[in-house]
Design an enzyme around this catalytic site. Structure first.
Site, PDB file in Angstrom:
ATOM      1  CE  LYS A 119      44.388  39.092  38.896  1.00 23.93           C
ATOM      2  NZ  LYS A 119      43.178  38.348  39.134  1.00 23.93           N
ATOM      3  CE  LYS A 207      41.150  45.125  36.723  1.00 24.48           C
ATOM      4  NZ  LYS A 207      40.776  43.716  36.773  1.00 24.48           N
ATOM      5  CE  LYS A 210      37.462  40.519  42.467  1.00 28.05           C
ATOM      6  NZ  LYS A 210      36.171  39.948  42.237  1.00 28.05           N
TER       7      LYS A 210
HETATM    8  P1  TYM Z   1      36.525  38.973  38.257  1.00 29.34           P
HETATM    9  O1  TYM Z   1      35.889  38.286  39.400  1.00 29.34           O
HETATM   10  O2  TYM Z   1      37.914  39.484  38.416  1.00 29.34           O
HETATM   11  O3  TYM Z   1      35.621  40.177  37.836  1.00 29.34           O
HETATM   12  C1  TYM Z   1      34.224  40.016  37.657  1.00 29.34           C
HETATM   13  C2  TYM Z   1      33.749  40.867  36.485  1.00 29.34           C
HETATM   14  O4  TYM Z   1      34.014  42.238  36.738  1.00 29.34           O
HETATM   15  C3  TYM Z   1      34.694  42.801  35.613  1.00 29.34           C
HETATM   16  N1  TYM Z   1      35.549  43.896  36.091  1.00 29.34           N
HETATM   17  C4  TYM Z   1      35.449  45.156  35.646  1.00 29.34           C
HETATM   18  N2  TYM Z   1      34.647  45.715  34.735  1.00 29.34           N
HETATM   19  C5  TYM Z   1      34.768  47.059  34.521  1.00 29.34           C
HETATM   20  N3  TYM Z   1      35.671  47.833  35.174  1.00 29.34           N
HETATM   21  C6  TYM Z   1      36.506  47.297  36.101  1.00 29.34           C
HETATM   22  N4  TYM Z   1      37.376  48.078  36.744  1.00 29.34           N
HETATM   23  C7  TYM Z   1      36.422  45.904  36.372  1.00 29.34           C
HETATM   24  N5  TYM Z   1      37.066  45.060  37.231  1.00 29.34           N
HETATM   25  C8  TYM Z   1      36.516  43.837  37.035  1.00 29.34           C
HETATM   26  C9  TYM Z   1      35.492  41.621  35.054  1.00 29.34           C
HETATM   27  O5  TYM Z   1      35.878  41.841  33.728  1.00 29.34           O
HETATM   28  C10 TYM Z   1      34.483  40.500  35.184  1.00 29.34           C
HETATM   29  O6  TYM Z   1      33.544  40.551  34.121  1.00 29.34           O
HETATM   30  N6  TYM Z   1      37.773  35.107  35.399  1.00 29.34           N
HETATM   31  C11 TYM Z   1      36.669  35.968  35.819  1.00 29.34           C
HETATM   32  C12 TYM Z   1      35.563  35.201  36.466  1.00 29.34           C
HETATM   33  C13 TYM Z   1      35.112  34.057  35.664  1.00 29.34           C
HETATM   34  C14 TYM Z   1      34.250  34.117  34.526  1.00 29.34           C
HETATM   35  C15 TYM Z   1      34.102  32.761  34.123  1.00 29.34           C
HETATM   36  C16 TYM Z   1      33.620  35.145  33.856  1.00 29.34           C
HETATM   37  C17 TYM Z   1      35.432  32.766  35.877  1.00 29.34           C
HETATM   38  N7  TYM Z   1      34.833  31.969  34.941  1.00 29.34           N
HETATM   39  C18 TYM Z   1      33.334  32.440  33.006  1.00 29.34           C
HETATM   40  C19 TYM Z   1      32.849  34.818  32.755  1.00 29.34           C
HETATM   41  C20 TYM Z   1      32.705  33.471  32.342  1.00 29.34           C
HETATM   42  C21 TYM Z   1      37.192  36.972  36.827  1.00 29.34           C
HETATM   43  O7  TYM Z   1      38.166  36.743  37.476  1.00 29.34           O
HETATM   44  O8  TYM Z   1      36.430  38.068  36.968  1.00 29.34           O
END
Ligand code: TYM
Length: 343
Positions: A119, A207, A210
């Site tokens: 990023k 991947k 968003k």
């Molecule tokens: P975030 O908001 O970027 O994404 C949310 C969830 O979606 C999954 N994900 C995907 N899974 C499959 N294929 C894809 N193309 C794809 N894109 C995103 C991510 O792996 C995630 O599970 N840091 C985390 C949010 C967070 C969190 C936490 C998660 C903050 N604190 C504590 C678990 C526990 C994040 O930015 O996910």
């Protein structure tokens, strides 16, 4: 005896994608529907994580509420006290524990975080928040003693990091934290052999994310269903004229097979079998596009009927309970590190 905790969070920057839905949301909602008698379910919106990259702050508060509604539309039961739905910033202990954990975290280890490297590469401004993000994520997990954390594979490094930091602090100060299960055990628990990495439709070697600014390779949960169907129809494939699941040589076709099987709730093998011998990609895509179209139409219909005041009540009642649990963990840590008098 207190129950073990299953926890996950999805940021509310933008609208969620099909990748978020299958990687983070659906496994958690399945757990909430089927395992809430055995486990405490914590589904939350990491609103503090939302501005680790630049966003429109005037939209954030509403966007967070919208995401809570999305979870409900996706099937999260809210009339059950073992299921918690909350906003990270409404529980100040998350920020406080982050600061404490920061001081037991090596700079070198943080610099190796792949997501930070990805990023920050080429970005004109890189904030300390983006750098520090995995520590906040560790605090999110450790405050509630979560054992299982369903995430897509872009987040598994952060989960391993959470285990490291918890082990380090426990070794030094005694058993303060529950250590989340290692990634392999997590996968066994969720029974997941799919949905961990949905790929971009235009470039199926990266991947689905968003942050893709043009959105052609990304299906958003709020895309017009017909527009989403068109994106599937123009997804990149290959010249092999053979619908088979082979991520290395046919990443585009494999991604579409994976999306179709997730929507159907079937295994990839089963879905691939249906298309065995199919050489006309257009025909195959038409079927997947129609399934995506129907899936989104139904989802959006459910979303339109979610009652916002019920969701707000749920958030507020969960936040009271979560503050109690999080503050209890925080107090133990504060006592251990000398900030509060030991009991
Ligand atoms: P975030 O908001 O970027 O994404 C949310 C969830 O979606 C999954 N994900 C995907 N899974 C499959 N294929 C894809 N193309 C794809 N894109 C995103 C991510 O792996 C995630 O599970 N840091 C985390 C949010 C967070 C969190 C936490 C998660 C903050 N604190 C504590 C678990 C526990 C994040 O930015 O996910």
């Amino acid at each position: 005896m207190t129950k073990s905790v299953i926890l996950t969070g999805l940021r509310a920057n933008n609208d969620l994608t099909l990748g978020n839905y299958f990687g983070g949301m659906l496994p958690m909602i399945d757990m909430a529907k089927t395992r809430s008698e055995e486990f405490q379910i914590n589904m939350f919106i990491p609103d503090l994580h939302s501005f680790t990259t630049p966003i429109d702050h005037s939209q954030l508060f509403e966007q967070v509420l919208q995401n809570a509604k999305l979870f409900v539309a996706a099937g999260l039961p809210i009339n059950n006290d073992d299921i918690n739905l909350y906003r990270q910033s409404f529980i100040p202990a998350h920020s406080e524990l982050t600061w404490i954990l920061d001081n037991f975290t090596g700079f070198g280890q943080m610099e190796r975080m792949t997501q930070f490297k990805d990023k920050s590469a080429g970005a004109s401004e890189v904030s300390v928040g983006l750098f520090n993000y995995p520590v906040l994520m560790a605090a999110d997990i450790l405050l509630y003693g979560a054992k299982y954390v369903p995430v897509g594979d872009d987040q598994t490094q952060h989960l391993e990091f959470t285990r490291d930091i918890a082990e380090r602090v426990n070794t030094r100060f005694g058993a303060l934290f529950v250590i989340p299960e290692p990634v392999k055990k997590q996968h066994e628990f969720f029974g997941k052999d799919q949905g961990l990495r949905i790929m971009d439709l235009v470039d199926p070697t990266k991947k689905m994310s968003k942050s893709d600014e043009f959105g052609k390779g990304v299906i958003f949960l709020n895309d017009e269903p017909d527009v989403a169907a068109k994106k599937i129809m123009s997804a990149t494939t290959d010249d092999k004229a053979n619908v088979t699941f082979d991520r290395v040589n046919q990443p585009g076709i494999s991604n579409l097979l994976e999306i179709a099987s997730l929507i159907r709730g079937k295994s990839i093998d089963e879905t691939a079998k249906q298309f065995e011998g199919e050489s006309r990609y257009g025909e195959f895509k038409k079927i997947v596009a129609e399934e995506v179209r129907v899936f989104l139409s139904e989802f959006q219909m459910r979303l339109a009927s979610v009652d916002e005041s019920e969701v707000l009540n749920k958030l507020e009642s969960s936040e009271v309970r979560m503050n109690e649990q999080a503050n209890a963990t925080l107090l133990n840590v504060q006592q251990a590190v000398g900030l509060r008098k030991k009991a």
